[in-house]
Design a protein around this motif. Structure first.
Motif, short mmCIF file in Angstrom:
data_model
loop_
_atom_site.label_atom_id
_atom_site.label_comp_id
_atom_site.label_asym_id
_atom_site.label_seq_id
_atom_site.Cartn_x
_atom_site.Cartn_y
_atom_site.Cartn_z
N ARG A 179 0.83 -1.21 0.00
CA ARG A 179 0.00 0.00 0.00
C ARG A 179 0.86 1.25 0.00
N ARG A 180 1.88 1.27 0.83
CA ARG A 180 2.72 2.46 0.88
C ARG A 180 3.48 2.66 -0.43
N SER A 181 3.93 1.57 -1.03
CA SER A 181 4.64 1.69 -2.31
C SER A 181 3.73 2.24 -3.39
N VAL A 183 0.98 4.01 -2.96
CA VAL A 183 0.64 5.40 -2.65
C VAL A 183 1.80 6.32 -3.03
N ALA A 184 3.03 5.90 -2.69
CA ALA A 184 4.19 6.73 -3.04
C ALA A 184 4.33 6.87 -4.55
N ALA A 185 4.18 5.74 -5.27
CA ALA A 185 4.31 5.80 -6.72
C ALA A 185 3.23 6.68 -7.34
N GLY A 187 1.64 9.05 -5.85
CA GLY A 187 1.91 10.44 -5.47
C GLY A 187 2.94 11.09 -6.37
N VAL A 188 4.00 10.33 -6.69
CA VAL A 188 5.02 10.86 -7.60
C VAL A 188 4.42 11.10 -8.99
#
Length: 482
Positions: A179-181, A183-185, A187-188
């Motif tokens: 999930r964090r990966s 979300v980060a991707a 977001g970028v």
């Protein structure tokens, strides 16, 4: 609060809509991938538990309860061991690596309906918080890494209870990482999209502003202005090029209208004055024959004015690109021969040798009447200006096929037009290079011929000769016209 002008544009609205749709799809993708990952790990966990249960069942069949207990004790002490538990029929834990369970877990045989909480031996809450802080460097992870498991509950023939399970910490950690990966991707990607929109949008807005500024200047009366073209070849450049072509066409039409107005005021003033003077002189006549002669001269002058106005109207229609004239297959050989035969007596009377070199079987797509009129104008001019120019005035009318076109050439040996600027001006309306204006005419012959050739998609060129002038009329060749 008023929005900035850049946010009121269609590009900004479309970008906001695309970002909203992208965000919805991205959030859905995050939850879908997370749930899919958890389901896959849960399925793998259940397969592992089933294998463990089969192994324990084999041990129980071989050595009964003592071998089962020894097997569970051995497996419980291995690093990363699964959950093993043996309890009495009342649910009291007798052996295994589980210290306590969530109430009700051992009441139902088979798979637990949902993940349950438990505590291993030697794994107190203080130790769990210390491990969470050391591994994830935040107290919040304790709730994310709380001990939860799924298990298979079995009952032995003697009513003893066996539980084989597996901790869900690894799937949960994997779910958090995924999930964090994601979300980060995402977001970028969203940030990159905003930056691209900002810079590309600003560039597009600057180009639109430059087009708007040029349009304001043009609407202010500066028809020489043109829309900017960056050279990128994109849709803005294509639009600007098309509009510039349209503006050039409008400028030409306005210039032509201005020239027509000036030339009409200048060139038609003399025949109108002459017409008035003849009518006034006729009032003083007393003899009927004199009246008749005056009226005939007036009618002739009026006919010439009507022909002039008809020629002006025809040129304007042809140059504007619309006309009621219909086109079809035209036998150009027959048309040119007919014009040559028509002007042969006129040339002979004026002492000019008219020679026609016209091969058979040459046809073009066009309007017969317009082509005949333009050829007549060119031949008439050649005869008129070559007469008396030298000892042996001569006009040659030639027709031949060339690569991609049919060329009609009318050549004379008169004074010609030596200056290139004068040759260019000779095809304009009412332009007469003869300063004395002793020759009859209105200065519309070549202008009409040029408009007719433009209507047919051809060309009209004036080429200097030594001596004389050659008028070249090029008709486009089409296969179906041959």
């Amino acid at each position: 609060m008023r929005l900035p002008a850049s946010l009121k544009t269609t590009a900004a609205r479309l970008s906001a809509l695309y970002l909203l749709l992208f965000g919805i799809c991205a959030v859905g993708l995050v939850f879908y991938m997370t749930a899919l990952s958890v389901r896959m790990l849960t399925s793998q966990t259940q397969d592992t538990i089933n294998e463990e249960a089969v192994g324990l069942a084999n041990a129980y069949q071989r050595g009964g309860l003592p071998l089962l207990v020894r097997t569970i004790e051995r497996r419980s002490r291995q690093p990363g061991a699964n959950l093993y538990l043996i309890a009495d029929p009342n649910g009291r834990i007798l052996s295994g690596n589980v210290e306590s369970l969530e109430p009700g877990v051992l009441d139902v045989e088979g798979w637990t309906g949902r993940p349950f909480s438990y505590q291993r031996y030697g794994d107190s809450s203080v130790e769990r918080r210390a491990r969470a802080a050391a591994e994830m460097e935040t107290p919040q992870v304790e709730s994310e890494l709380r001990h939860a498991a799924i298990a298979l509950v079995l009952r032995l023939p003697n009513r003893m209870i066996v539980l084989v399970g597996r901790d869900l910490g690894e799937p949960e950690r994997f779910r958090v990482v995924v999930r964090r990966s994601l979300v980060a991707a995402l977001g970028v990607m969203a940030l990159g999209g905003l930056l691209i929109w900002f810079f590309v949008g600003r560039h597009a807005l600057r180009r639109i502003d430059s087009v708007s500024e040029a349009s304001r200047r043009i609407m202010g009366g500066d028809l020489t202005g043109r829309l900017p073209v960056s050279g990128a070849g994109d849709e803005f450049d294509r639009l600007s090029e098309n509009l510039n072509t349209m503006l050039a066409r409008i400028a030409d039409l306005n210039e032509g209208l201005k020239q027509v107005s000036d030339n009409i005021a200048h060139d038609l003033k003399t025949p109108l004055t002459r017409l008035r003077n003849r009518a006034e002189a006729a009032l003083g006549k007393r003899d009927g024959a004199d009246y008749r002669e005056a009226l005939e001269a007036t009618i002739a002058e009026s006919d010439q004015l009507i022909r002039t106005f008809n020629a002006i109207l025809m040129i304007s229609r042809l140059e504007a690109g619309y006309s009621a004239e219909q086109t079809a297959k035209v036998d150009l050989t027959e048309v040119v021969r007919g014009v040559a035969e028509l002007y042969e007596p006129v040339a002979e009377e004026m002492g000019v040798a008219l020679v026609a070199d016209i091969p058979d079987g040459i046809a073009v797509d066009g309007n017969r009447e317009l082509i005949a009129q333009s050829v007549s104008n060119v031949v008439d001019n050649a005869i008129k200006y070559s007469a008396g120019a030298n000892a042996a005035p001569k006009v040659v009318v030639g027709l031949e096929r060339r690569l991609g076109e049919v060329e009609l050439r009318v050549t004379d040996n008169g004074p010609g037009i030596p200056d290139a600027e004068d040759r260019k001006r000779a095809t304009e309306r009412f332009v007469r290079l003869e300063q004395s204006r002793s020759q009859p005419g209105s200065g519309l012959g070549l202008s009409l011929a040029k408009a007719v050739m433009k209507f047919h998609g051809g060309k009209l060129e004036l080429e200097p000769r030594e001596p004389g002038l050659s008028v070249v009329m090029g008709f486009p060749r089409k296969e179906d016209a041959q």
